[in-house]
Design a protein around this motif. Structure first.
Motif, mmCIF file in Angstrom:
data_model
loop_
_atom_site.group_PDB
_atom_site.id
_atom_site.type_symbol
_atom_site.label_atom_id
_atom_site.label_comp_id
_atom_site.label_asym_id
_atom_site.label_seq_id
_atom_site.Cartn_x
_atom_site.Cartn_y
_atom_site.Cartn_z
ATOM 1 N N GLY A 210 0.798 -1.221 0.000
ATOM 2 C CA GLY A 210 0.000 0.000 0.000
ATOM 3 C C GLY A 210 0.828 1.267 0.000
ATOM 4 N N TYR A 211 2.137 1.152 0.214
ATOM 5 C CA TYR A 211 3.026 2.322 0.274
ATOM 6 C C TYR A 211 4.172 2.161 -0.730
ATOM 7 C CZ TYR A 211 0.560 3.276 4.627
ATOM 8 O OH TYR A 211 -0.409 3.522 5.556
ATOM 9 N N LYS A 212 4.769 3.281 -1.118
ATOM 10 C CA LYS A 212 5.868 3.250 -2.068
ATOM 11 C C LYS A 212 7.090 2.591 -1.454
ATOM 12 C CE LYS A 212 8.096 6.214 -5.496
ATOM 13 N NZ LYS A 212 8.162 7.582 -6.080
ATOM 14 N N ILE A 213 7.764 1.778 -2.243
ATOM 15 C CA ILE A 213 8.936 1.061 -1.744
ATOM 16 C C ILE A 213 10.077 2.033 -1.445
ATOM 17 C CG2 ILE A 213 10.022 0.651 -3.998
ATOM 18 C CD1 ILE A 213 10.616 -2.219 -2.958
ATOM 19 N N GLU A 214 10.911 1.676 -0.479
ATOM 20 C CA GLU A 214 12.058 2.505 -0.110
ATOM 21 C C GLU A 214 13.338 1.705 -0.297
ATOM 22 O OE1 GLU A 214 11.578 4.012 3.817
ATOM 23 O OE2 GLU A 214 9.617 4.924 3.423
ATOM 24 N N PHE A 215 14.321 2.327 -0.965
ATOM 25 C CA PHE A 215 15.618 1.696 -1.187
ATOM 26 C C PHE A 215 16.646 2.274 -0.225
ATOM 27 C CE2 PHE A 215 13.377 1.444 -5.258
ATOM 28 C CZ PHE A 215 13.485 0.089 -5.531
ATOM 29 N N GLU A 216 17.693 1.484 0.042
ATOM 30 C CA GLU A 216 18.719 1.930 0.982
ATOM 31 C C GLU A 216 19.522 3.110 0.437
ATOM 32 O OE1 GLU A 216 21.144 -1.377 2.054
ATOM 33 O OE2 GLU A 216 19.559 -2.366 3.250
ATOM 34 N N ASP A 217 19.792 3.103 -0.857
ATOM 35 C CA ASP A 217 20.592 4.166 -1.476
ATOM 36 C C ASP A 217 19.658 5.144 -2.189
ATOM 37 O OD1 ASP A 217 22.329 5.781 -2.880
ATOM 38 O OD2 ASP A 217 23.648 4.154 -3.505
ATOM 39 N N GLU A 218 19.703 6.402 -1.792
ATOM 40 C CA GLU A 218 18.834 7.406 -2.408
ATOM 41 C C GLU A 218 19.183 7.640 -3.877
ATOM 42 O OE1 GLU A 218 18.832 10.977 -0.169
ATOM 43 O OE2 GLU A 218 17.900 10.081 1.616
ATOM 44 N N THR A 219 20.476 7.571 -4.208
ATOM 45 C CA THR A 219 20.888 7.755 -5.611
ATOM 46 C C THR A 219 20.330 6.643 -6.481
ATOM 47 O OG1 THR A 219 22.918 8.865 -4.920
ATOM 48 C CG2 THR A 219 22.847 7.994 -7.168
#
Length: 307
Positions: A210-219
């Motif tokens: 239900g939420y946008k995925i988050e990655f460890e590296d912002e770049t």
């Protein structure tokens, strides 16, 4: 008394007496014109009006005041009526009696209504459409979008659009499934849907349905989002995987056999992908099974290295 004889004094004229002019000086024509053009002095005394004129002016002022007063009263009355109408609409009229759901085959109507936070008896015009959409799409991940339609006097229609799996990430527990906006649809799927683009070489920090995925590296996250935007813009169904290891190394894999090396994702990246697709068409004409790497880092040249 003797009269005194006074001898009258005689004046002797000078020799040039003929030159003496005893007549008053004459003004020339220019001076006469200037004098004739001088404005007449006006009296500072105010012009006296007759009784009739005074009465006429007073009547005009009175009529103007009355007209302004009537206009102001009309405006105030209209504002009052509007305020009363709005108040009645929000408190007495337009109460919700019916809620209908259409457009989705994933969730039941009762689940959708429950997460819409809309209840029978609520006011039709006090529905917050953004909150309704947010609540449903977060709690029911496979709902992509919700359109709220009001049907007077007392019905609300919720028209749903289902989400489609666009991307996937393989994990030890299964697959994380995402839509085209990287919203998590499912976290531990055991079966991978067809026509899904895999995201490679990316470490996930958070994946909640239900939420946008988050990655460890912002770049990495930024580059993957840009690659996704290009694929969606070109409707590139041939993309089987995408990858970003750092800002300078970004890839799209075409049909699982030809890797597009894009380098930095800048304003020209989409044009470079288009050149890669054109190059793949030429390669497929000569050998439909060809595989290798297309170097598209240059804006002018395309280099292909076969496996």
């Amino acid at each position: 008394m003797k009269k005194r004889n006074v001898k009258k004094k005689e004046y002797i004229l000078p020799e040039n007496a003929a030159d003496i002019n005893l007549e008053p000086p004459r003004r020339n024509e220019r001076q006469k014109a200037q004098l004739s053009q001088k404005p007449e002095r006006r009296s500072n005394k105010p012009e006296e009006l007759s009784k009739t004129e005074k009465r006429s002016r007073q009547n005009k002022k009175r009529r103007l005041k009355n007209r302004v007063r009537h206009i102001m009263l009309s405006i105030a009355l209209i504002a009052l009526l509007i305020a009363v109408g709005v108040t009645l609409s929000l408190t007495v009229f337009f109460k919700i009696e019916n809620i209908s759901v259409s457009g989705s085959g994933v969730y039941s109507e009762s689940d959708v209504i429950a997460y819409s936070n809309i209840d029978v008896g609520d006011n039709l015009f006090l529905i917050d459409e953004n909150k309704v959409n947010e609540s449903i799409t977060e709690n029911l991940p496979y709902i992509y979008n919700v359109s709220v339609k009001r049907v007077l006097p007392s019905t609300v229609k919720l028209v749903l659009t289902d989400a489609v799996v666009k991307y996937s990430i393989e994990t030890e527990e299964g697959y994380i499934l995402l839509d085209d906006n990287f919203k998590v649809l499912e976290t531990n799927a055991q079966h991978l849907p067809a026509a899904t683009t895999c995201i490679m070489d990316a470490s996930v920090s958070s994946a909640q349905a239900g939420y946008k995925i988050e990655f460890e590296d912002e770049t990495t996250a930024d580059c993957l989002n840009k690659l996704s935007t290009i694929i969606n813009s070109l409707d590139m169904t041939e993309a089987t995987s995408i990858s970003s290891t750092d800002i300078n190394h970004n890839y799209i894999v075409y049909e699982g056999r030809i890797t597009f090396e894009l380098g930095v994702i800048d304003d020209q990246a989409e044009s470079r992908v288009l050149r890669g697709l054109a190059a793949c068409e030429q390669l497929d004409e000569s050998n439909p099974e060809s595989s290798g790497t297309l170097n598209l880092q240059s804006d002018k040249q395309v280099y292909f290295t076969a496996d």
